[in-house]
Every structure is written in C-alpha cells, then in structure tokens.
Design an enzyme around this catalytic site. Structure first.
Site, PDB file in Angstrom:
ATOM      1  N   HIS A   1       0.852  -1.192   0.000  1.00  0.00           N
ATOM      2  CA  HIS A   1       0.000   0.000   0.000  1.00  0.00           C
ATOM      3  C   HIS A   1       0.890   1.246   0.000  1.00  0.00           C
ATOM      4  O   HIS A   1       1.880   1.300   0.746  1.00  0.00           O
ATOM      5  CB  HIS A   1      -0.898  -0.022   1.241  1.00  0.00           C
ATOM      6  CG  HIS A   1      -1.856   1.125   1.257  1.00  0.00           C
ATOM      7  ND1 HIS A   1      -2.999   1.141   0.475  1.00  0.00           N
ATOM      8  CD2 HIS A   1      -1.816   2.313   1.904  1.00  0.00           C
ATOM      9  CE1 HIS A   1      -3.632   2.301   0.657  1.00  0.00           C
ATOM     10  NE2 HIS A   1      -2.935   3.025   1.526  1.00  0.00           N
TER      11      HIS A   1
ATOM     12  N   GLU B   1       8.609   1.394  -3.006  1.00  0.00           N
ATOM     13  CA  GLU B   1       7.710   0.228  -2.994  1.00  0.00           C
ATOM     14  C   GLU B   1       8.422  -0.985  -3.581  1.00  0.00           C
ATOM     15  O   GLU B   1       8.299  -2.107  -3.077  1.00  0.00           O
ATOM     16  CB  GLU B   1       6.455   0.504  -3.833  1.00  0.00           C
ATOM     17  CG  GLU B   1       5.437   1.387  -3.155  1.00  0.00           C
ATOM     18  CD  GLU B   1       4.159   1.493  -3.974  1.00  0.00           C
ATOM     19  OE1 GLU B   1       3.671   0.473  -4.484  1.00  0.00           O
ATOM     20  OE2 GLU B   1       3.639   2.621  -4.115  1.00  0.00           O
TER      21      GLU B   1
HETATM   22  C1  GAR Z   1       1.232   1.170  -6.388  1.00  0.00           C
HETATM   23  O1  GAR Z   1       1.552   2.461  -5.923  1.00  0.00           O
HETATM   24  C2  GAR Z   1       0.537   0.384  -5.288  1.00  0.00           C
HETATM   25  O2  GAR Z   1       1.048   0.613  -4.003  1.00  0.00           O
HETATM   26  C3  GAR Z   1      -0.859   0.906  -5.396  1.00  0.00           C
HETATM   27  O3  GAR Z   1      -1.103   0.959  -6.792  1.00  0.00           O
HETATM   28  C4  GAR Z   1       0.151   1.258  -7.461  1.00  0.00           C
HETATM   29  C5  GAR Z   1       0.348   0.223  -8.552  1.00  0.00           C
HETATM   30  O4  GAR Z   1       1.527   0.430  -9.281  1.00  0.00           O
HETATM   31  N1  GAR Z   1      -1.766   0.047  -4.693  1.00  0.00           N
HETATM   32  C6  GAR Z   1      -2.791   0.479  -3.972  1.00  0.00           C
HETATM   33  O5  GAR Z   1      -3.115   1.648  -3.912  1.00  0.00           O
HETATM   34  C7  GAR Z   1      -3.568  -0.605  -3.239  1.00  0.00           C
HETATM   35  N2  GAR Z   1      -4.420  -0.038  -2.248  1.00  0.00           N
HETATM   36  P1  GAR Z   1       2.129  -0.707 -10.223  1.00  0.00           P
HETATM   37  O6  GAR Z   1       0.975  -1.283 -11.038  1.00  0.00           O
HETATM   38  O7  GAR Z   1       3.102   0.035 -11.100  1.00  0.00           O
HETATM   39  O8  GAR Z   1       2.786  -1.745  -9.377  1.00  0.00           O
END
Ligand code: GAR
Length: 196
Positions: A113, A183
C-alpha cells in the site's frame, strides 16, 4: 528447498510485479519464488504484458467477463487451487478480495500500500488518491507499507514500512514516483523475508 508458488494480482502498470520479476532473475541474490500466474481485474493492465514477456500464464478476471463477484471469486479460487499457490501477492491490485478467498489463505496474502498505514488507507485510499491527500494535508513524510491481508481493507498485520520525504511543490506525479521507487525495494525485501 521447495520454492513458494506465487500468484501475483495486479490492476495496472505492474511496476511492482516487474520488481519481483527482476529480483527472481537477479544473478547474485535471486528472490527464491516461482511466479506461477499473474491475474488482473483490468483487461488492459500493462502488467499482463510484463508477465507474458516472461512466459508466465496470465488471466483477466474482471467485471467485464464475470459481472458477478461470487463467480469472479470462484474462477480465481479455481486457478489458485489448480496451481497449488502458497502465497498471493497483491502488487497494485485495486480490487477487493472477498472473505471466501481471504479465509482460504490466512497469512498467505501480502498487499503493498502506498502510504504509512494507519495513515491514508482503507476505503477510497488507493493509487493517486493517497498521494493527493498526503499533499493536501501538507504531510512532511509518507511512504509504503506491506501487510498481510485480512477481511478488512488495509487492516491486516503490518510486515514492513519504508518512509520517503514529501517536498514543497510535490505533485501527485513526483510524489507517486518517489513512493513507487521504495515500494519496489520494500516489496522484494518483504517477500525475501517471508520466503526464507
Ligand atoms: C502502487 O503504488 C501500489 O502501491 C498501489 O497501486 C500502485 C500500482 O503500481 N496500490 C494500492 O493503492 C492498493 N491499495 P504498479 O501497477 O506500477 O505496481
């Protein structure tokens, strides 16, 4: 050593999935997991392409092909069972898993998250909404959290967190890029930790 069989669930660009794929291929210090399948609830998610490029089986299970939630879960569970999945990673998955799925995999589902839980999490806080709120509230620090998934939204036990500063003049774009960078590190380190 038996490697954990992993399913990665995504909704979008899949940069967190890419971080896992790269870590698995790291020659010096490979992440010891087998990514058996990648499932998206959005048909156009670029992450599906990232998986296909590595010859990983992909599935689209969304409202478009399975309008009924119970049916979506049934299809998802059938794939997870058929593949003997030990660990499910929600890597930018913006859907909500129902109790049926969550209860089948206690402490075997990990979510990443983009905030420092308990801040900016729960219903409505996902993706860019999180960063918008962080900027609006003039926070000095934000970050990312990995946690186990329980039946609530972002309420499961926290595994690890990493912080980044919020700078004056940050936009959702600059801030989300800074958070995404950590992340990728946090997710790989978390999975390393729980797959020893
Ligand atoms: C990331 O920032 C992840 O933490 C967020 O969506 C993005 C996806 O990026 N997730 C959430 O908000 C879940 N509640 P990605 O598709 O490039 O990995």
């Amino acid at each position: 050593m038996k490697l954990k069989r992993v399913a990665v669930l995504i909704s979008g660009g899949g940069s967190n999935l890419q971080a896992l794929l790269d870590a698995v291929e790291d020659k010096d210090d490979p992440l010891l997991i087998e990514i058996e399948t990648v499932v998206s609830n959005r048909k156009e998610a670029y992450g599906l392409k990232r998986a296909q490029l590595k010859d990983i089986e992909t599935h689209y299970i969304g409202k478009g092909n399975y309008p009924d939630l119970a049916e979506r879960d049934e299809v998802l569970l059938a794939i997870l069972k058929e593949k003997n999945i030990d660990l499910i990673i929600l890597a930018g998955y913006l859907g909500i898993l129902s109790e049926t799925v969550v209860s089948e995999y206690p402490n075997q589902i990990v979510n990443i998250h983009p905030s420092l839980i308990p801040k900016y999490c729960g219903k409505g806080f996902y993706g860019h909404h999180v960063h918008e709120a962080v900027i609006k509230n003039n926070e000095k620090m934000t970050g990312a959290t990995t946690h186990y998934v329980d039946s609530g939204i972002d309420t499961g036990e926290i595994i690890a967190q990493m912080e980044v500063p919020v700078y004056k003049g940050d936009t959702v774009k600059t801030l989300s890029e800074r958070v995404l960078e950590i992340e990728h590190l946090l997710l790989v380190e978390t999975i390393r930790k729980i797959c020893v």
